[in-house]
Design an enzyme around this catalytic site. Structure first.
Site, short mmCIF file in Angstrom:
data_model
loop_
_atom_site.label_atom_id
_atom_site.label_comp_id
_atom_site.label_asym_id
_atom_site.label_seq_id
_atom_site.Cartn_x
_atom_site.Cartn_y
_atom_site.Cartn_z
CE1 TYR A 1 -0.62 3.60 9.17
CE2 TYR A 1 -1.27 5.25 7.57
CZ TYR A 1 -0.56 4.88 8.70
OH TYR A 1 0.21 5.81 9.36
CD GLU B 1 -1.07 -0.46 3.71
OE1 GLU B 1 -1.78 -1.47 3.58
OE2 GLU B 1 -1.01 0.22 4.74
CE LYS C 1 7.00 5.42 5.46
NZ LYS C 1 6.96 6.81 5.82
CE LYS D 1 10.82 7.09 3.09
NZ LYS D 1 11.47 7.43 4.33
CB CYS E 1 39.12 15.18 18.50
SG CYS E 1 39.75 15.96 19.97
CB CYS F 1 38.07 17.79 22.88
SG CYS F 1 37.34 18.58 21.43
CB CYS G 1 40.72 20.69 21.84
SG CYS G 1 41.06 19.03 21.26
CB CYS H 1 40.66 18.41 17.41
SG CYS H 1 39.09 19.05 18.04
CG ASP I 1 5.51 12.73 3.25
OD1 ASP I 1 5.72 12.54 4.47
OD2 ASP I 1 6.25 13.43 2.53
S1 IVH Z 1 2.08 1.01 9.03
C1 IVH Z 1 3.53 -0.82 12.89
N1 IVH Z 1 1.22 1.89 6.72
O1 IVH Z 1 4.93 5.86 8.03
C2 IVH Z 1 3.43 -0.17 11.58
N2 IVH Z 1 2.48 3.37 8.07
O2 IVH Z 1 7.71 5.49 8.62
C3 IVH Z 1 2.72 1.10 11.62
N3 IVH Z 1 2.76 5.61 7.13
O3 IVH Z 1 4.58 6.06 11.52
C4 IVH Z 1 2.78 1.87 10.38
N4 IVH Z 1 1.61 5.26 5.30
O4 IVH Z 1 2.99 7.47 10.05
C5 IVH Z 1 1.92 2.18 7.83
N5 IVH Z 1 0.35 2.55 4.69
C6 IVH Z 1 1.04 2.84 5.79
C7 IVH Z 1 1.61 4.11 6.00
C8 IVH Z 1 2.35 4.34 7.16
C9 IVH Z 1 2.30 6.15 6.00
C10 IVH Z 1 3.61 6.33 8.11
C11 IVH Z 1 3.20 6.18 9.55
C12 IVH Z 1 4.39 5.57 10.23
C13 IVH Z 1 5.49 5.97 9.31
C14 IVH Z 1 6.69 5.06 9.44
#
Ligand code: IVH
Length: 749
Positions: free
Chosen positions: A234, A124, A126, A322, A445, A451, A430, A427, A128
């Site tokens: 999610y 799914e 991610k 990512k 250092c 220092c 120092c 350094c 932002d």
């Molecule tokens: S699952 C235990 N699913 O990404 C797992 N997170 O980098 C809980 N996020 O803190 C997160 N889209 O704020 C999950 N489809 C998605 C997401 C997602 C965005 C964010 C979320 C999390 C952060 C981690």
């Protein structure tokens, strides 16, 4: 300053200079108001400064500073929210960047579970934005909380109630249900909001994520209500009954209950399908209408998720793949060297300001001297061996929230006369020699405690949030006290004598000095007083020893329970630690000799010889073994710990500190479990789970898992083929059970 030129008459250079002045003036006003409780300017003047800053930023968005005051409103306002303890911790995700890492993730999942069968995953986008946890009781929304540090979040219930995507009531839900997801803002709504803000002289946001965060974390919920926020569900936290048996079905259930779920959520039968979906989502990224920064992969079967469990802050059953970071070209104006807490000399690129992914960047890391020279840690060429010189055009990128990095250099635009950068061998703070140990990419250092840069960085680390977390004592105050003649703070112990030293000086009280006041000093003394009682893990972490992070500190605390026990064990293990180092050195020499002589290296023999020569007492060897069996505690970390405690000055400084403290043992976890607090050893082959799973499960139930049997072992779980450990257990009278008995004991049978 506020009655300066009208904004449309400012040249770009004037605007840049004025933004810098405004940032400094607003920061000073904030400090006077929030930290010192001693406002220096009227509210109206303060608002005028902020307004002018916002207006200049609106006219010259490219000049917006990375420390722009318009970004800093939320943080101060956040003091006003109540705190919420999450019943189930809110975790983050570990990241993958390269395609290979996806197959590696799948490999780790299957090896943890001990299966060759393919695993189904959900992929799914991610989102932002920022995560939010919604708690429903009896189908009614009763609480909304931000993630905070994962354990404590901010109570933003009033604000969440204003978001149209968040249902106030749900029919047919479990009696207790925490729904988690992401609050975000669409591109169209973001653009419209910024236009409105600029027109009204308000804050202009750098990107939709900041706009969403700033809007949700408003003390006045009517402001949130006027901001177009959205929410995708999610995940979930506490549940009185499961939502479904699989991730995919649980998401479908959330959708049926009335939540928005992301339409690009799909089921995949393995890493190849995950990558295909990643490509599809990446291709749609620009037209989705909201920001995403990658694709999240989750094991679909929730019973497998439960078996996989968690590492310290991330689940083993999920990973975020990512998207590549955004890039920009700019000129490298200077290279500065910063000296860190462990003495590392870190080169920092000073850049002509450039916008990367919506944020103005003027500093970036250059990692280390090899990186500047165009080599990696093994001496092989990176960037085709191109070095980086002051004056060069360089490519900068940001990956997530981390510090920007310099990726590449444009040789065609290298100015004439540019010279290779010479990395200092002393350094800059120092003057001590800065040396590189064999195999280390970092020059350090050697000044140690003398220092000043190291000492200040250690103090800053000591008072930081995950360490002693002393309110009112941040970098600025630490720097001030460090240089102060009246109330100097040169090492952590000095913090705890500040109040008494101030009281003993009848003439010049801190409260009468510039920048302080009655209230801020009272608060500071109270904040310090509060930290005299400190959990052991925080103390260990706060010492700032190289390689000893939060997770290792927690592990050491859990295992040794008291500072004295840890220190005694490390002392006892010292001869073995030295033998380990000698063996490493012997190995390196042997490898070099073998290479020179054109033969195969006899590494094991060389190591054994070095260790034998040192005749390590058995008790030391055992203490060393015990030290390095902890989760994430390897020989490198153990050696660093050992070196610190064996250094007389360091040891004395720690002793002075500990004398002021009451160090608290870690809270026993999962006390109701039948194995909580027991020390357990696994040996032989296990048939129903892998060794990694067995260890993780035992630890989640509050047991300590050791690598060898000693008088302190409570239980040996022995599978077929158990050898010397079973004999040790018999000799020491340690209780022995098999895998099935273990599973019955912990209720997993
Ligand atoms: S699952 C235990 N699913 O990404 C797992 N997170 O980098 C809980 N996020 O803190 C997160 N889209 O704020 C999950 N489809 C998605 C997401 C997602 C965005 C964010 C979320 C999390 C952060 C981690």
């Amino acid at each position: 300053m506020t009655d300066g030129k009208s904004i449309d008459q400012l040249s770009e250079a004037e605007a840049q200079a004025e933004l810098a002045r405004l940032a400094a003036a607003i920061a000073e006003a904030n400090r006077a108001y929030h930290t010192l409780d001693a406002p220096e300017i009227s509210d109206a003047d303060y608002d005028a400064l902020k307004r002018r800053n916002a207006e200049i930023e609106a006219r010259f968005p490219q000049l917006k500073r990375s420390d722009s005051p318009s970004e800093q409103v939320g943080a101060a306002a956040a003091d006003g929210f109540g705190q919420v303890r999450h019943e189930v911790r809110m975790l983050s995700l570990s990241n993958a960047f390269a395609d290979e890492e996806v197959a590696e993730f799948d490999g780790r999942v299957r090896s943890f579970l001990g299966t060759d069968a393919p695993i189904a995953y959900v992929a799914e986008p991610k989102i932002d934005g920022l995560s939010l946890s919604l708690r429903y009781e009896g189908g009614v929304l009763v609480q909304a909380a931000t993630r905070g540090d994962g354990e404590l979040g901010e109570n933003v219930t009033e604000n969440a109630l204003t978001i149209a995507d968040i249902p106030r009531r749900v029919a047919g839900a479990p009696a207790v249900m925490e729904v988690r997801g992401e609050v975000y803002m669409s591109h169209a709504d973001f653009a419209a909001l910024n236009a409105r803000q600029a027109a009204g002289g308000g804050k202009v946001f750098a990107n939709p994520r900041n706009a969403a965060a700033g809007s949700l974390r408003q003390l006045d919920a009517t402001i949130t209500a006027a901001r177009p926020l959205r929410f995708f569900a999610y995940a979930w936290g506490a549940l009185s009954e499961p939502l479904a048996a699989s991730q995919f079905a649980a998401i479908a259930r959330l959708k049926a209950l009335g939540f928005q779920t992301n339409p690009l959520t799909v089921l995949c039968d393995g890493p190849a399908a995950l990558l295909a979906q990643y490509r599809r989502i990446e291709a749609m990224r620009a037209t989705l209408g909201y920001d995403i920064d990658g694709v999240v992969y989750k094991v679909d079967d929730l019973s497998l998720q439960a078996r996989l469990g968690f590492r310290a802050t991330t689940p083993r059953w999920a990973i975020a793949h990512k998207f590549p970071a955004e890039l920009a070209w700019t000129r490298l104006e200077a290279i500065d060297i910063q000296v860190g807490r462990t003495g590392a000399l870190s080169p920092v690129a000073r850049l002509a300001p450039v916008t990367v992914g919506g944020v103005v960047v003027s500093n970036a890391t250059l990692h280390n001297e090899d990186y500047i020279a165009g080599r990696d840690s093994r001496g092989e060429a990176i960037r085709d061996g191109k070095d980086i010189r002051v004056g060069d055009w360089v490519q900068v990128y940001r990956a997530g929230d981390v510090i920007p990095k310099v990726a590449d250099v444009d040789m065609a635009r290298r100015p004439e006369g540019a010279v290779p950068y010479v990395f200092p061998h002393r350094c800059p703070e120092c003057g001590s020699d800065a040396v590189r140990e064999e195999g280390d990419s970092v020059r350090r250092c050697t000044g140690g405690l003398i220092c000043p840069a190291q000492a200040v960085e250690r103090l800053v680390h000591f008072v930081s949030r995950a360490a002693f977390d002393i309110e009112g004592l941040g970098r600025k105050q630490v720097e001030m006290f460090f240089a102060d003649d009246l109330l100097p703070v040169k090492e952590p112990a000095d913090i705890f004598t500040l109040a008494a030293r101030d009281a003993a000086n009848p003439l010049q009280k801190l409260r009468n000095r510039d920048g302080f006041g009655e209230k801020s000093v009272t608060n500071l003394w109270a904040a310090i007083e509060e930290r005299r009682r400190i959990p052991l893990a925080r103390l260990i972490f706060a010492l700032g020893m190289r390689h000893v992070g939060e997770v290792a500190a927690q592990d050491l605390a859990r295992h040794y329970q008291t500072w004295e026990a840890l220190a005694a064990a490390v002392d006892l293990a010292r001869p073995a630690a030295l033998a380990h180092r000698a063996a490493d050195e012997a190995e390196m020499e042997e490898r070099a000799a073998a290479q020179a002589e054109g033969r195969r290296a006899r590494v094991k023999e060389a190591r054994d010889r070095a260790v034998e020569a040192l005749a390590v007492p058995e008790a030391a060897a055992a203490a060393w073994q015990e030290l390095i069996t902890g989760d994430g505690i390897g020989p490198v970390l153990a050696l660093s710990l050992s070196d610190t405690l064996a250094n007389p000055e360091e040891r004395a400084s720690i002793a002075r500190l500990v004398a002021h403290l009451e160090v608290l043992p870690p809270e026993a976890r999962a006390t109701e479990s039948p194995v909580a607090g027991l020390t357990v050893v696994f040996t032989g082959s296990l048939e129903k789970m892998t060794r990694a799973e067995a260890k993780a499960r035992a630890e989640a139930l509050g047991a300590k898992v050791a690598g060898s049997v000693s008088a302190k072992t409570d239980l040996l779980v022995a599978g077929p083929g158990a050898g010397s450990k079973a004999k040790d257990a018999e000799r020491l009278g340690v209780k022995m059970i098999d895998e099935d008995e273990w599973l019955a004991l912990i209720g997993d049978a």
